[in-house]
Design a protein around this motif. Structure first.
Motif, PDB file in Angstrom:
ATOM      1  N   ASP A   6     -53.273  69.852  65.782  1.00 45.82           N
ATOM      2  CA  ASP A   6     -52.382  70.495  66.836  1.00 45.82           C
ATOM      3  C   ASP A   6     -51.746  71.849  66.330  1.00 45.82           C
ATOM      4  O   ASP A   6     -51.117  71.403  65.447  1.00 45.82           O
ATOM      5  N   THR A  22     -57.439  65.056  63.915  1.00 45.87           N
ATOM      6  CA  THR A  22     -56.816  65.948  65.162  1.00 45.87           C
ATOM      7  C   THR A  22     -55.934  67.075  64.605  1.00 45.87           C
ATOM      8  O   THR A  22     -55.228  66.891  63.412  1.00 45.87           O
ATOM      9  N   GLU A  59     -48.819  74.610  67.693  1.00 48.13           N
ATOM     10  CA  GLU A  59     -47.784  75.405  68.760  1.00 48.13           C
ATOM     11  C   GLU A  59     -47.518  76.720  68.158  1.00 48.13           C
ATOM     12  O   GLU A  59     -46.646  76.770  67.101  1.00 48.13           O
ATOM     13  N   ALA A 105     -62.272  71.203  71.475  1.00 48.43           N
ATOM     14  CA  ALA A 105     -60.872  72.043  71.352  1.00 48.43           C
ATOM     15  C   ALA A 105     -60.357  72.563  72.592  1.00 48.43           C
ATOM     16  O   ALA A 105     -61.071  72.454  73.791  1.00 48.43           O
ATOM     17  N   SER A 111     -55.332  72.630  70.541  1.00 46.97           N
ATOM     18  CA  SER A 111     -55.581  71.318  69.906  1.00 46.97           C
ATOM     19  C   SER A 111     -57.116  71.256  69.647  1.00 46.97           C
ATOM     20  O   SER A 111     -58.172  71.773  70.354  1.00 46.97           O
ATOM     21  N   SER A 155     -60.138  67.994  68.228  1.00 42.96           N
ATOM     22  CA  SER A 155     -60.317  66.588  67.768  1.00 42.96           C
ATOM     23  C   SER A 155     -61.741  66.439  67.383  1.00 42.96           C
ATOM     24  O   SER A 155     -62.414  66.965  68.110  1.00 42.96           O
ATOM     25  N   LEU A 202     -50.323  75.941  73.225  1.00 41.87           N
ATOM     26  CA  LEU A 202     -50.394  74.862  72.496  1.00 41.87           C
ATOM     27  C   LEU A 202     -52.081  74.840  72.344  1.00 41.87           C
ATOM     28  O   LEU A 202     -52.980  74.692  73.240  1.00 41.87           O
ATOM     29  N   GLY A 234     -48.301  73.623  62.817  1.00 43.52           N
ATOM     30  CA  GLY A 234     -49.329  72.852  62.639  1.00 43.52           C
ATOM     31  C   GLY A 234     -49.140  71.511  62.288  1.00 43.52           C
ATOM     32  O   GLY A 234     -48.284  71.205  61.540  1.00 43.52           O
ATOM     33  N   GLU A 235     -50.103  70.508  63.005  1.00 43.47           N
ATOM     34  CA  GLU A 235     -49.880  69.311  62.359  1.00 43.47           C
ATOM     35  C   GLU A 235     -51.249  68.603  62.330  1.00 43.47           C
ATOM     36  O   GLU A 235     -52.101  68.766  63.493  1.00 43.47           O
ATOM     37  N   TRP A 236     -51.730  67.961  61.337  1.00 43.09           N
ATOM     38  CA  TRP A 236     -52.772  67.550  61.204  1.00 43.09           C
ATOM     39  C   TRP A 236     -52.678  65.814  60.932  1.00 43.09           C
ATOM     40  O   TRP A 236     -51.881  65.253  60.215  1.00 43.09           O
TER      41      TRP A 236
END
Length: 296
Positions: free
Chosen positions: A252, A250, A254, A137, A149, A151, A147, A236-238
């Motif tokens: 992410d 992952t 923002e 992280a 993130s 993984s 930002l 958020g993006e998965w």
């Protein structure tokens, strides 16, 4: 599993000890000089006050490390090396400048060095137990945005990982800050889900990205009356990609904080560590479920 607990315990003890001595030297240098030195001299109080200020700064740095679950082995070993330098310096003073110190002063220098040696050894052996988290992280600032993130590579095929990631109602099982998730409407892009916080507060999230089997994203409606965080925009993006053995997912995030420059700056400083912890815990919990279902 928190493998840094022992190291952080000794870092905390080191911080408390350094802070106590530092405060004494800063606020009562004349009294300390009378006890430590054999003959009074004008430079003594200034030197002791500077030493005390340095110890306070050192202690504050140790406090940050002691409260950071992600403190690294290298960071802890560096502090142990500084402690070793203190011990060697104390020995050099007693050997080459012993005429400066009173009997009490010499005993005090030895006693402090003994405590520092205990902290150094505890930190050293504690550092040997630190294992880097599999959930990598990170959190950084980019202009007005924060930002974040994380993984994680898991021993599970991509289809299992995707199935777990898109099981929205059970997202609450792995997210520490969410108690319940409901699907409100739709499927895929345009889908809406409602998330509930730990105190019953709730907000909508709209899926604005959907790539079947690969990635999805949500825009969080932070304008909700009881949205619990001081964030004006949040996305958020998965995503998941196949690996030679297993898969890698992952997350992410923002975020744009609310408020003026000062409040945004303070929020970023406070949120960096919390975001990292939340994301790492989420990834760990998700990975455990993914690998469990892959074995089933």
């Amino acid at each position: 599993m928190d493998t840094s607990r022992t190291a952080r315990l000794f870092l905390g003890l080191n911080a408390a000890f350094s802070l106590l001595i530092g405060i004494d030297l800063v606020f009562a240098p004349a009294f300390a000089a009378e006890l430590i030195f054999l003959e009074p001299a004008g430079w003594q109080t200034l030197v002791l006050r500077i030493l005390g200020a340095g110890l306070i700064v050192f202690a504050l740095d140790l406090i940050l490390m002691a409260t950071d679950r992600f403190v690294t082995k290298g960071q802890v070993l560096f502090i142990s090396a500084l402690d070793l330098g203190w011990i060697l310096g104390s020995g050099a003073l007693l050997i080459f400048a012993n005429t400066l110190f009173s009997g009490f002063g010499a005993v005090a220098i030895v006693a402090v060095a003994v405590f520092v040696a205990v902290f150094a050894l505890g930190q050293y052996f504690g550092a040997q137990r630190i294992v880097a988290s599999l959930s990598q992280a990170s959190v950084r600032s980019a202009g007005e945005k924060l930002l974040a993130s994380v993984s994680r590579t898991v021993e599970a095929p991509k289809d299992v990982v995707w199935k777990v990631m898109t099981d929205h109602p059970r997202y609450a099982d792995v997210a520490d800050n969410i108690s319940k998730v409901e699907i409100v409407a739709g499927n895929g892009e345009g889908m809406q889900r409602r998330c509930y916080g730990l105190k019953g507060e709730n907000w909508l999230e709209t899926c604005d990205l959907f790539d079947e089997g690969h990635a999805f994203g949500f825009r969080i409606h932070t304008e909700a009356d009881d949205y619990p965080y001081p964030i004006s925009k949040l996305h958020g993006e998965w995503s998941v990609v196949p690996m030679e053995e297993g898969s890698k997912f992952t997350i992410d995030i923002e975020a744009t904080p609310k408020g003026n420059f000062l409040t945004r700056t303070l929020f970023k400083a406070a949120a960096k560590r919390q975001f990292r912890k939340v994301l790492a815990d989420l990834a760990d919990a998700w990975a455990a479920r993914m690998e469990r279902e892959a074995r089933a």
